[in-house]
Design a protein around this motif. Structure first.
Motif, PDB file in Angstrom:
ATOM      1  N   ASP A   1       0.847  -1.186   0.000  1.00 46.86           N
ATOM      2  CA  ASP A   1       0.000   0.000   0.000  1.00 46.86           C
ATOM      3  C   ASP A   1       0.885   1.240   0.000  1.00 46.86           C
ATOM      4  O   ASP A   1       1.946   1.250   0.640  1.00 46.86           O
ATOM      5  CB  ASP A   1      -0.913   0.013   1.228  1.00 46.86           C
ATOM      6  N   LEU A   2       0.446   2.270  -0.682  1.00 46.66           N
ATOM      7  CA  LEU A   2       1.246   3.485  -0.837  1.00 46.66           C
ATOM      8  C   LEU A   2       0.578   4.677  -0.179  1.00 46.66           C
ATOM      9  O   LEU A   2       0.636   5.796  -0.681  1.00 46.66           O
ATOM     10  CB  LEU A   2       1.478   3.766  -2.329  1.00 46.66           C
ATOM     11  N   ASN A   3      -0.037   4.459   0.965  1.00 45.01           N
ATOM     12  CA  ASN A   3      -0.839   5.501   1.610  1.00 45.01           C
ATOM     13  C   ASN A   3      -0.100   6.121   2.790  1.00 45.01           C
ATOM     14  O   ASN A   3       0.257   5.434   3.741  1.00 45.01           O
ATOM     15  CB  ASN A   3      -2.162   4.918   2.123  1.00 45.01           C
ATOM     16  N   GLY A   4       0.130   7.422   2.730  1.00 52.17           N
ATOM     17  CA  GLY A   4       0.650   8.157   3.871  1.00 52.17           C
ATOM     18  C   GLY A   4       1.947   7.612   4.432  1.00 52.17           C
ATOM     19  O   GLY A   4       2.782   7.034   3.738  1.00 52.17           O
ATOM     20  N   LYS A   5       2.116   7.767   5.752  1.00 51.92           N
ATOM     21  CA  LYS A   5       3.353   7.388   6.422  1.00 51.92           C
ATOM     22  C   LYS A   5       3.340   5.948   6.922  1.00 51.92           C
ATOM     23  O   LYS A   5       4.385   5.383   7.227  1.00 51.92           O
ATOM     24  CB  LYS A   5       3.616   8.327   7.604  1.00 51.92           C
ATOM     25  N   ASP A   6       2.159   5.348   7.036  1.00 48.63           N
ATOM     26  CA  ASP A   6       2.073   3.972   7.528  1.00 48.63           C
ATOM     27  C   ASP A   6       2.585   2.998   6.473  1.00 48.63           C
ATOM     28  O   ASP A   6       2.459   3.230   5.265  1.00 48.63           O
ATOM     29  CB  ASP A   6       0.629   3.613   7.890  1.00 48.63           C
ATOM     30  N   ARG A   7       3.147   1.896   6.954  1.00 51.51           N
ATOM     31  CA  ARG A   7       3.594   0.836   6.058  1.00 51.51           C
ATOM     32  C   ARG A   7       2.585  -0.298   6.081  1.00 51.51           C
ATOM     33  O   ARG A   7       2.123  -0.698   7.145  1.00 51.51           O
ATOM     34  CB  ARG A   7       4.967   0.316   6.483  1.00 51.51           C
ATOM     35  N   SER A   8       2.268  -0.817   4.903  1.00 48.92           N
ATOM     36  CA  SER A   8       1.324  -1.917   4.823  1.00 48.92           C
ATOM     37  C   SER A   8       1.685  -2.801   3.636  1.00 48.92           C
ATOM     38  O   SER A   8       1.837  -2.303   2.514  1.00 48.92           O
ATOM     39  CB  SER A   8      -0.106  -1.387   4.668  1.00 48.92           C
ATOM     40  N   TYR A   9       1.829  -4.101   3.912  1.00 45.45           N
ATOM     41  CA  TYR A   9       2.193  -5.064   2.880  1.00 45.45           C
ATOM     42  C   TYR A   9       1.216  -6.237   2.934  1.00 45.45           C
ATOM     43  O   TYR A   9       0.644  -6.547   3.987  1.00 45.45           O
ATOM     44  CB  TYR A   9       3.619  -5.585   3.079  1.00 45.45           C
ATOM     45  N   ASN A  10       1.037  -6.888   1.812  1.00 44.72           N
ATOM     46  CA  ASN A  10       0.224  -8.107   1.779  1.00 44.72           C
ATOM     47  C   ASN A  10       0.888  -9.141   0.881  1.00 44.72           C
ATOM     48  O   ASN A  10       1.607  -8.784  -0.076  1.00 44.72           O
ATOM     49  CB  ASN A  10      -1.202  -7.806   1.312  1.00 44.72           C
ATOM     50  N   ALA A  11       0.670 -10.393   1.204  1.00 48.50           N
ATOM     51  CA  ALA A  11       1.262 -11.475   0.432  1.00 48.50           C
ATOM     52  C   ALA A  11       0.391 -12.712   0.600  1.00 48.50           C
ATOM     53  O   ALA A  11      -0.482 -12.760   1.475  1.00 48.50           O
ATOM     54  CB  ALA A  11       2.691 -11.769   0.890  1.00 48.50           C
ATOM     55  N   GLY A  12       0.628 -13.689  -0.236  1.00 45.63           N
ATOM     56  CA  GLY A  12      -0.177 -14.902  -0.090  1.00 45.63           C
ATOM     57  C   GLY A  12       0.245 -15.998  -1.035  1.00 45.63           C
ATOM     58  O   GLY A  12       0.890 -15.763  -2.057  1.00 45.63           O
ATOM     59  N   PHE A  13      -0.112 -17.217  -0.643  1.00 44.83           N
ATOM     60  CA  PHE A  13      -0.006 -18.384  -1.491  1.00 44.83           C
ATOM     61  C   PHE A  13      -1.424 -18.922  -1.698  1.00 44.83           C
ATOM     62  O   PHE A  13      -2.292 -18.741  -0.854  1.00 44.83           O
ATOM     63  CB  PHE A  13       0.871 -19.452  -0.847  1.00 44.83           C
ATOM     64  N   GLY A  14      -1.647 -19.591  -2.815  1.00 45.03           N
ATOM     65  CA  GLY A  14      -2.971 -20.125  -3.051  1.00 45.03           C
ATOM     66  C   GLY A  14      -2.958 -21.273  -4.018  1.00 45.03           C
ATOM     67  O   GLY A  14      -1.985 -21.508  -4.748  1.00 45.03           O
ATOM     68  N   VAL A  15      -4.051 -21.996  -4.012  1.00 41.91           N
ATOM     69  CA  VAL A  15      -4.258 -23.105  -4.944  1.00 41.91           C
ATOM     70  C   VAL A  15      -5.705 -23.063  -5.399  1.00 41.91           C
ATOM     71  O   VAL A  15      -6.590 -22.637  -4.641  1.00 41.91           O
ATOM     72  CB  VAL A  15      -3.902 -24.458  -4.287  1.00 41.91           C
ATOM     73  N   ALA A  16      -5.949 -23.461  -6.634  1.00 40.82           N
ATOM     74  CA  ALA A  16      -7.308 -23.447  -7.172  1.00 40.82           C
ATOM     75  C   ALA A  16      -7.551 -24.718  -7.972  1.00 40.82           C
ATOM     76  O   ALA A  16      -6.666 -25.170  -8.718  1.00 40.82           O
ATOM     77  CB  ALA A  16      -7.535 -22.214  -8.037  1.00 40.82           C
ATOM     78  N   PHE A  17      -8.738 -25.301  -7.794  1.00 37.47           N
ATOM     79  CA  PHE A  17      -9.120 -26.534  -8.488  1.00 37.47           C
ATOM     80  C   PHE A  17     -10.438 -26.322  -9.206  1.00 37.47           C
ATOM     81  O   PHE A  17     -11.313 -25.607  -8.724  1.00 37.47           O
ATOM     82  CB  PHE A  17      -9.281 -27.698  -7.501  1.00 37.47           C
ATOM     83  N   LEU A  18     -10.607 -26.987 -10.332  1.00 35.20           N
ATOM     84  CA  LEU A  18     -11.888 -27.060 -11.031  1.00 35.20           C
ATOM     85  C   LEU A  18     -12.330 -28.509 -11.047  1.00 35.20           C
ATOM     86  O   LEU A  18     -11.656 -29.383 -11.587  1.00 35.20           O
ATOM     87  CB  LEU A  18     -11.765 -26.552 -12.471  1.00 35.20           C
TER      88      LEU A  18
END
Length: 255
Positions: free
Chosen positions: A237-254
């Motif tokens: 995230d690029l908002n103000g002075k606070d730092r914020s990050y996100n990450a993830g792993f995932g799997v998907a099936f049909l």
């Protein structure tokens, strides 16, 4: 107005338009959604393993650091060749906050979502469009819920530039407790090698009476076959002075 009536109004605005489904695609990963529709009689299961966020902010001159993990999931099934039903759950979650030398752990269950996605026929081999009407029902535990229901009407347009590159943009219009917000998510996808591809996205959001919010995201997707994919992603995230990050792993099936 009841939840059912609000969802009916959102869905009615999409069903009236003529449509034809695009080729099936998973909606993971990324903040937007694809234009593909799950085939009738089949089920898509998209699972976070897990998703994570890290935030760092300053309170009374001291830094507060928070880590959150959650096992979000989405189930999609085709109702017609051009329409699908979506049921989602933000899943079980755990959070830890460090502030002034102390740790505070908490856990709980997140909100559920229900939505209808419909493909719109643009009569173009490279250009596809889908619309999504969705409700996030605030059923989660304290600290893991939006508190008030969120109703969203979104659209996603994708353009297959060539065999290696595709572009798209997702637009979302949300209302929560009478307050409106708009989110725009332009995305580019690209083949890397064989079954491996990647994507990058920019996220812009403006909520009523709030400052603008910006974010960047990128990730990798490995398509094991037509029915299974693995993914990993990271964003900031690029908002103000606070730092914020996100990450993830995932799997998907049909199925």
């Amino acid at each position: 107005m009841t939840i059912l009536k609000k969802m009916t109004l959102l869905i009615a605005s999409t069903v009236s338009m003529g449509s034809m489904a695009a080729d099936f695609s998973f909606d993971r990963p990324g903040a937007g959604f694809g234009t593909g529709i799950t085939p009738v009689g089949q089920l898509a299961w998209e699972q976070g393993l897990p998703s994570a966020t890290y935030t760092e902010t300053t309170i009374d001159g001291a830094k507060a650091k928070t880590v959150t993990l959650n096992g979000d999931m989405l189930f999609r099934t085709g109702l017609t060749p051009s329409m699908e039903l979506q049921l989602g759950w933000q899943g079980p979650a755990w959070t830890q906050t460090k502030y002034k030398g102390q740790k505070n752990d908490d856990s709980g269950l997140g909100d559920v979502t229900i939505g209808i996605k419909k493909a719109i026929d643009l009569k173009d081999d490279k250009l596809t469009l889908a619309v999504l009407a969705q409700a996030q029902i605030a059923t989660g535990n304290d600290g893991f819920t939006a508190e008030d229901d969120i109703y969203t009407l979104g659209s996603s347009v994708a353009y297959q530039y060539n065999d290696l590159v595709n572009t798209g943009i997702t637009m979302k219009y949300e209302v929560q407790d009478g307050n409106w917000a708009v989110t725009a998510i332009p995305t580019i996808g690209y083949k890397i090698a064989g079954k491996l591809s990647g994507f990058s996205e920019f996220i812009y959001r403006k909520e009523e009476s709030q400052d603008y919010e910006y974010g960047l995201g990128s990730g990798l997707i490995y398509a094991l076959n037509d029915r299974t994919q693995f993914d990993t992603s990271i964003g900031v995230d690029l908002n103000g002075k606070d730092r914020s990050y996100n990450a993830g792993f995932g799997v998907a099936f049909l199925f």
